[in-house]
Scaffold this motif. Structure first.
Motif, PDB file in Angstrom:
ATOM      1  N   THR A  73       7.150   9.398  -1.812  1.00 23.19           N
ATOM      2  CA  THR A  73       7.375  10.624  -2.581  1.00 23.19           C
ATOM      3  C   THR A  73       8.769  10.582  -3.174  1.00 23.19           C
ATOM      4  OG1 THR A  73       8.030  11.724  -0.528  1.00 23.19           O
ATOM      5  CG2 THR A  73       5.755  11.989  -1.230  1.00 23.19           C
TER       6      THR A  73
ATOM      7  N   MET B 291      -3.409   6.417   5.064  1.00 23.02           N
ATOM      8  CA  MET B 291      -2.622   7.257   4.167  1.00 23.02           C
ATOM      9  C   MET B 291      -3.543   8.001   3.215  1.00 23.02           C
ATOM     10  SD  MET B 291       0.809   4.907   3.472  1.00 23.02           S
ATOM     11  CE  MET B 291       0.170   3.251   3.280  1.00 23.02           C
TER      12      MET B 291
ATOM     13  N   TYR C 298       3.811  16.574  -2.244  1.00 27.93           N
ATOM     14  CA  TYR C 298       4.604  16.161  -3.405  1.00 27.93           C
ATOM     15  C   TYR C 298       3.885  16.513  -4.700  1.00 27.93           C
ATOM     16  CZ  TYR C 298       6.593  13.215  -7.007  1.00 27.93           C
ATOM     17  OH  TYR C 298       7.133  12.773  -8.187  1.00 27.93           O
TER      18      TYR C 298
ATOM     19  N   ALA D 231       2.327   3.566  -3.322  1.00 28.09           N
ATOM     20  CA  ALA D 231       1.628   4.669  -3.990  1.00 28.09           C
ATOM     21  C   ALA D 231       1.737   5.979  -3.208  1.00 28.09           C
ATOM     22  CB  ALA D 231       0.157   4.309  -4.184  1.00 28.09           C
ATOM     23  N   PHE D 232       2.158   5.878  -1.933  1.00 29.11           N
ATOM     24  CA  PHE D 232       2.226   7.071  -1.093  1.00 29.11           C
ATOM     25  C   PHE D 232       3.641   7.571  -0.865  1.00 29.11           C
ATOM     26  CE2 PHE D 232      -2.005   5.595  -0.342  1.00 29.11           C
ATOM     27  CZ  PHE D 232      -2.730   6.766  -0.228  1.00 29.11           C
TER      28      PHE D 232
ATOM     29  N   PRO E 148       5.949   8.684  -5.778  1.00 19.52           N
ATOM     30  CA  PRO E 148       5.298   7.378  -5.795  1.00 19.52           C
ATOM     31  C   PRO E 148       6.165   6.361  -6.540  1.00 19.52           C
ATOM     32  CG  PRO E 148       3.713   9.108  -6.252  1.00 19.52           C
ATOM     33  CD  PRO E 148       5.055   9.776  -6.242  1.00 19.52           C
TER      34      PRO E 148
ATOM     35  N   ARG F 157       2.238  13.126   0.558  1.00 26.35           N
ATOM     36  CA  ARG F 157       1.880  12.776  -0.811  1.00 26.35           C
ATOM     37  C   ARG F 157       1.195  13.954  -1.498  1.00 26.35           C
ATOM     38  NH1 ARG F 157       0.803  11.540  -5.129  1.00 26.35           N
ATOM     39  NH2 ARG F 157       0.152   9.569  -6.056  1.00 26.35           N
TER      40      ARG F 157
ATOM     41  N   GLU G 103       0.824  -1.213   0.000  1.00 29.69           N
ATOM     42  CA  GLU G 103       0.000   0.000   0.000  1.00 29.69           C
ATOM     43  C   GLU G 103       0.862   1.269   0.000  1.00 29.69           C
ATOM     44  OE1 GLU G 103      -2.409   0.512   3.446  1.00 29.69           O
ATOM     45  OE2 GLU G 103      -3.619   2.106   2.558  1.00 29.69           O
ATOM     46  N   LEU G 104       1.944   1.222   0.758  1.00 27.56           N
ATOM     47  CA  LEU G 104       2.828   2.378   0.881  1.00 27.56           C
ATOM     48  C   LEU G 104       3.375   2.867  -0.451  1.00 27.56           C
ATOM     49  CD1 LEU G 104       4.590   4.322   2.598  1.00 27.56           C
ATOM     50  CD2 LEU G 104       6.219   2.438   2.869  1.00 27.56           C
TER      51      LEU G 104
END
Lengths: 343, 343
Positions: free
Chosen positions: A285, B224, B260, A282-283, A287, B257, A279-280
């Motif tokens: 920076t 998130m 960013y 996509a989050f 992505p 995110r 999951e992380l």
């Protein structure tokens, strides 16, 4: 305490043995009046059969044991969730155990779960299981399914992804972007799937007539810290790479952290690709570009196959070879050979 | 199948009832010769009492049930790990269940675990438990401990952190850095601990004669994605803040995110402080300044208190008020009032 058979006996004046047989559906030889009296009292008194007593008879617990290497690892917690959601929907619970990647602890847990008479086992393991464990599972006639990264040979219930193809695809993505000097972070431990990803990397490099320099290959724990340490190693041994293939996303997180410390811009100066799509990813920076494993689906499929086996022990569990997908986000970028390499 | 009492009976010629009593340490009335014969055969044949049969007698499972709202959430997987490591060390296993933050599912799981005769329960819940659940727990004489963010009143077994103080400290840190326009991301759901953090924020602002504008307060899922959505809301309603207090670290990840995406530099243009100090916090880029909760320790303390209660039901479980620490990393920075605000 909840209502006991003894209390029903006191209330109805019927013997404990008779009540027990009636409540267990074996009371045909008693009179209709007696049966009605007992069942009515049981209902009124909200009698619920004691779990152990019930299972002495039915030999069924509606519980699945699941052993995972590390529940705090986002990969495995996602796998557990996939299995759990499926099992809950079917009225099963999971008894979850954490082996901490330790073979002995894993064996111990499997033994303990068998001892607790679970209906089946999902064993997520990076290890070749001791043959004694298999013998025990067989002796106990306990259906099980392995999520073992293809470590243990078998004919049924294989839920696999093509790690080789995934490693190949990740590397080819970087090569297609113009990268030639590509580092790879593998695992300290000899995990078969990571080895396959590495072989995929090597094949992609070979196919494009690119060398694989020893200094491009580093290893570490499959954790954020492991990724940080491995990336530091890579840079300290002057690897001169413009891109890194981290063989899991957590390690990619560590690579980001190193790049941040050293003021190396991702993806402008260094491209990073991961593996898993937790999951992380996509989050992060930026992505993270990564190879997606269908983790949740793998957990659900394992649960489904296992329940199938419990219901139809004579049928073989299906094998699944799941697709891996390249998820392009923002951590990889075309390499302009005019610019200098970074390390 | 493993050795049964029946097989020992066949081998020794001793009756099943006699063997059962001898193996359960109730064979004093039988001859020394018979007892020796049975025990010797049991050892030779590697007899292991059936788990259910054994527990019918001993009424002890060495299993602790643990209910958590979401095992994929890094906070709870860390909490589970703390409890599990402690329990494993004491010879206990965890039967872990995921309530998915759903009250009904939570009740159902507690009921199911009770039905499975666990020795005790660790219930991590953000809810006020149904009084019926408490009645059931009491009726079953099942020791339990709540990790419930102080939702349910009780005199013993409170393992708490001072969320109010934590919220105050987070906000004061930002104020001390010169920030005046400070946004806060709270939770959509009415979690008591988040409310306390918010009250801490409000108190810090008041103490420094700073207003709390409505447009500075946004809410979202404690994930998130929730943090990303809430931060977007904050900026879209033109909040004009120079700092954000995200009431958990996952939400802070979402704020990163968003920043960013919009090209907002953390901490140069926007300071962000989180809450929890999950493992990820140290690996974010920039590493996240946050309020550390001793999550692993909370899990271990809950397990320890519960085992104490199981062994000494007459003694009250200890209460713990754990310390929160400000962990200064790189996501917060002195605000220079000469520069313009960001939103």
């Amino acid at each position: 305490m909840s209502t006991t058979i003894r209390e029903i006996a006191e209330k109805t004046g019927v013997s404990i043995t008779t009540i027990s047989q009636i409540l267990n559906g074996k009371g045909d030889r008693f009179s209709e009046a007696t049966r009605k009296k007992v069942l009515h009292a049981a209902e009124q008194m909200k009698y619920k059969p004691n779990f152990f007593a019930k299972n002495m008879i039915k030999n069924h617990t509606n519980t699945i044991g699941m052993v995972v290497p590390e529940v705090t690892d986002a990969f495995f917690s996602q796998l557990v969730k996939g299995a759990e959601d499926y099992l809950n929907g079917e009225g099963y619970m999971i008894m979850l155990c954490n082996s901490s990647n330790d073979t002995k602890r894993e064996d111990h847990y499997i033994e303990e779960l068998l001892h607790r008479a679970v209906d089946g086992l999902i064993i997520a393991s990076p290890h070749i299981l001791d043959s004694e464990v298999f013998t025990r599972l067989k002796d106990k006639r306990c259906p099980f399914i392995l999520l073992d990264r293809e470590r243990n040979e078998r004919q049924e219930g294989r839920i696999a992804v093509d790690d080789f193809a995934g490693g190949y695809e990740a590397t080819k993505h970087l090569i297609d972007l113009g990268h030639r000097d590509i580092g790879i972070i593998v695992s300290d431990a000899s995990f078969y799937n990571v080895f396959e990803r590495f072989e995929g990397y090597r094949k992609a490099m070979q196919e494009h007539s690119l060398p694989v320099l020893e200094k491009w290959i580093v290893s570490g724990d499959q954790t954020m810290q492991g990724g940080l340490d491995a990336t530091r190693k890579l840079f300290e041994q002057d690897a001169q790479v413009t891109a890194i293939f981290a063989t899991n996303d957590l390690m990619a997180t560590g690579a980001y952290r190193y790049a941040y410390e050293e003021g190396i811009a991702i993806p402008e100066t260094l491209s990073v690709i991961g593996f898993d799509d937790i999951e992380l990813a996509a989050f992060m920076t930026p992505p993270l570009t990564t190879i997606r494993q269908p983790i949740y689906e793998m957990g659900a499929l394992a649960a489904k196959a296992l329940l199938g086996k419990i219901e139809h022990p004579e049928e073989a569990m299906p094998n699944h070879l799941l697709k891996l997908d390249l998820i392009e986000r923002s951590s990889t970028k075309r390499f302009d050979s005019g610019s200098s390499s970074t390390v």
